[in-house]
Design a protein around this motif. Structure first.
Motif, mmCIF file in Angstrom:
data_model
loop_
_atom_site.group_PDB
_atom_site.id
_atom_site.type_symbol
_atom_site.label_atom_id
_atom_site.label_comp_id
_atom_site.label_asym_id
_atom_site.label_seq_id
_atom_site.Cartn_x
_atom_site.Cartn_y
_atom_site.Cartn_z
ATOM 1 N N LYS A 29 0.837 -1.204 0.000
ATOM 2 C CA LYS A 29 0.000 0.000 0.000
ATOM 3 C C LYS A 29 0.876 1.260 0.000
ATOM 4 O O LYS A 29 0.621 2.220 -0.741
ATOM 5 C CB LYS A 29 -0.925 -0.007 1.216
ATOM 6 C CG LYS A 29 -1.910 1.149 1.272
ATOM 7 C CD LYS A 29 -2.815 1.019 2.496
ATOM 8 C CE LYS A 29 -3.804 2.174 2.568
ATOM 9 N NZ LYS A 29 -4.687 2.062 3.767
ATOM 10 N N VAL A 30 1.923 1.236 0.825
ATOM 11 C CA VAL A 30 2.842 2.369 0.886
ATOM 12 C C VAL A 30 3.579 2.525 -0.439
ATOM 13 O O VAL A 30 3.727 3.640 -0.964
ATOM 14 C CB VAL A 30 3.854 2.191 2.042
ATOM 15 C CG1 VAL A 30 4.897 3.307 2.010
ATOM 16 C CG2 VAL A 30 3.144 2.182 3.387
ATOM 17 N N LEU A 31 4.042 1.417 -0.997
ATOM 18 C CA LEU A 31 4.774 1.465 -2.260
ATOM 19 C C LEU A 31 3.905 2.001 -3.394
ATOM 20 O O LEU A 31 4.368 2.771 -4.244
ATOM 21 C CB LEU A 31 5.303 0.081 -2.614
ATOM 22 C CG LEU A 31 6.427 -0.457 -1.711
ATOM 23 C CD1 LEU A 31 6.743 -1.905 -2.050
ATOM 24 C CD2 LEU A 31 7.675 0.410 -1.828
ATOM 25 N N GLU A 36 2.659 6.432 -7.056
ATOM 26 C CA GLU A 36 1.603 7.298 -7.605
ATOM 27 C C GLU A 36 1.897 8.778 -7.382
ATOM 28 O O GLU A 36 1.635 9.616 -8.252
ATOM 29 C CB GLU A 36 0.262 6.931 -6.974
ATOM 30 C CG GLU A 36 -0.910 7.761 -7.492
ATOM 31 C CD GLU A 36 -2.231 7.388 -6.841
ATOM 32 O OE1 GLU A 36 -3.224 8.106 -7.050
ATOM 33 O OE2 GLU A 36 -2.258 6.360 -6.107
ATOM 34 N N HIS A 37 2.461 9.089 -6.230
ATOM 35 C CA HIS A 37 2.650 10.504 -5.864
ATOM 36 C C HIS A 37 4.113 10.955 -5.967
ATOM 37 O O HIS A 37 4.399 12.144 -5.744
ATOM 38 C CB HIS A 37 2.130 10.754 -4.450
ATOM 39 C CG HIS A 37 0.651 10.542 -4.305
ATOM 40 N ND1 HIS A 37 -0.278 11.511 -4.606
ATOM 41 C CD2 HIS A 37 -0.051 9.447 -3.927
ATOM 42 C CE1 HIS A 37 -1.497 11.041 -4.392
ATOM 43 N NE2 HIS A 37 -1.388 9.782 -3.982
ATOM 44 N N GLY A 38 5.019 10.042 -6.272
ATOM 45 C CA GLY A 38 6.419 10.412 -6.428
ATOM 46 C C GLY A 38 7.072 10.922 -5.167
ATOM 47 O O GLY A 38 7.853 11.879 -5.208
ATOM 48 N N VAL A 46 3.921 7.909 6.444
ATOM 49 C CA VAL A 46 3.366 8.873 7.399
ATOM 50 C C VAL A 46 2.005 9.368 6.916
ATOM 51 O O VAL A 46 1.035 9.466 7.685
ATOM 52 C CB VAL A 46 4.333 10.056 7.607
ATOM 53 C CG1 VAL A 46 3.665 11.170 8.413
ATOM 54 C CG2 VAL A 46 5.607 9.589 8.307
ATOM 55 N N THR A 47 1.902 9.698 5.638
ATOM 56 C CA THR A 47 0.641 10.184 5.072
ATOM 57 C C THR A 47 -0.473 9.156 5.232
ATOM 58 O O THR A 47 -1.627 9.509 5.527
ATOM 59 C CB THR A 47 0.824 10.519 3.580
ATOM 60 O OG1 THR A 47 1.841 11.502 3.445
ATOM 61 C CG2 THR A 47 -0.482 11.047 2.978
ATOM 62 N N LEU A 48 -0.142 7.891 5.066
ATOM 63 C CA LEU A 48 -1.137 6.819 5.171
ATOM 64 C C LEU A 48 -1.402 6.401 6.617
ATOM 65 O O LEU A 48 -2.242 5.528 6.866
ATOM 66 C CB LEU A 48 -0.671 5.596 4.369
ATOM 67 C CG LEU A 48 -0.594 5.793 2.851
ATOM 68 C CD1 LEU A 48 0.065 4.594 2.189
ATOM 69 C CD2 LEU A 48 -1.990 6.024 2.264
ATOM 70 N N GLY A 49 -0.707 7.008 7.552
ATOM 71 C CA GLY A 49 -0.929 6.679 8.954
ATOM 72 C C GLY A 49 -0.287 5.376 9.390
ATOM 73 O O GLY A 49 -0.614 4.839 10.448
ATOM 74 N N LEU A 50 0.640 4.875 8.585
ATOM 75 C CA LEU A 50 1.302 3.608 8.907
ATOM 76 C C LEU A 50 2.649 3.819 9.592
ATOM 77 O O LEU A 50 3.315 2.847 9.960
ATOM 78 C CB LEU A 50 1.493 2.782 7.629
ATOM 79 C CG LEU A 50 0.193 2.346 6.942
ATOM 80 C CD1 LEU A 50 0.483 1.672 5.611
ATOM 81 C CD2 LEU A 50 -0.591 1.406 7.859
#
Length: 284
Positions: A29-31, A36-38, A46-50
């Motif tokens: 998921k992180v990868l 996707e967002h570079g 961090v953005t995904l809360g992981l």
């Protein structure tokens, strides 16, 4: 001895994955977000809360073999920004000063000297700066000692969270003490000699030959010796310590110190053998 190299070879993603015990699905998921967002793996996690920003800092510290205090130490020792916030503007400024100091201090063709930190007034930030300079010097490797020679208002034991039951004043007053030099947890090669009990005659203790002998002995045993001193407004302790050390660095606070007070402090060293390495303007 191969551990640092193994850590260096591991990616930030691997370090964060292990620290957070991320599943294969979470890593993917992180990868996916990263592609996707570079962005970097840590930012995506961090953005995904992981992961947390602290996880990223910890991973960076491990990858580059850089000391980073844990959350408990950061709460207990907020003044040690070189250890608790190593990537901050303050820590970077301290490292910049460290580079200048190292270039000017302890020339190969001269005996090793201790470095006295002196300033005109109380509240200039000398204790803060001396502590963080010592941490940053220890991070270069070797053995670094910080000595609290402010026998009027010592604080290094509070900054480093060490016992102040015995210290420099104990040694200079002839009371033999064991283990007065204490290792600093979390910083390899860093040691503290606290002030000890505040004496009624601080200047007299520092003027005794015993202090000069002690400074020379410590300078021979450690790669770097940084000595905190009392403000010049409280007495001539700082100049006496500087004369015993052989090298001094002046600290002044922006918009606080009077130019005349700074000039008087520098002038008080004139005619002595003290090597004045420079002056630092404290903006923090």
């Amino acid at each position: 001895m191969n551990a640092p190299a193994d850590v260096h070879a591991r990616s930030i993603g691997d370090l964060i994955r292990d620290a957070r015990n991320l599943s294969a699905a979470e890593v993917e998921k992180v990868l996916s977000y990263q592609r996707e967002h570079g962005v970097r793996f840590g930012e995506a996690a961090v953005t995904l809360g992981l992961a947390s920003p602290d996880d990223v800092l910890s991973a960076l510290a491990q990858q580059f073999h850089y000391p980073l205090a844990n959350a408990e130490r950061r709460d207990a020792s907020p003044e040690l920004v070189a250890l608790t916030q190593p990537f901050s503007v303050q820590a970077e400024a301290i490292r910049a000063v460290r580079s200048q100091v190292v270039m000017r201090w302890n020339r190969p063709d001269a005996p090793r000297q201790a470095l006295a930190l002196i300033s005109p007034d109380s509240g200039d930030g000398k204790t803060f700066f001396a502590a963080n300079l010592a941490v940053s010097l220890a991070q270069l490797g070797g053995r670094t000692l910080i000595v609290d020679a402010d026998l009027r208002g010592p604080r290094q034991h509070e900054v480093f969270k060490v016992s102040n039951a015995a210290g420099l004043s104990s040694l200079l007053s002839g009371r033999a003490e064991t283990q007065v030099i204490q290792a600093v947890d979390g910083v390899a090669g860093l040691f503290v000699l606290p002030c000890g009990p505040i004496p009624p005659n601080p200047l007299e203790l520092l003027e005794r030959p015993a202090f000069g002998l002690l400074v020379r002995e410590l300078a021979a045993k450690f790669d770097h010796v940084v000595i905190d001193t009392a403000a010049a407004s409280l007495g001539s302790d700082g100049c006496v310590v500087a004369a015993k050390c052989g090298s001094a660095l002046v600290l002044t606070r922006k918009h606080e110190n009077k130019v005349a007070a700074l000039q008087d402090l520098v002038a008080s060293l004139a005619g002595s053998s003290v090597q004045l390495l420079g002056a630092v303007v404290n903006e923090f």
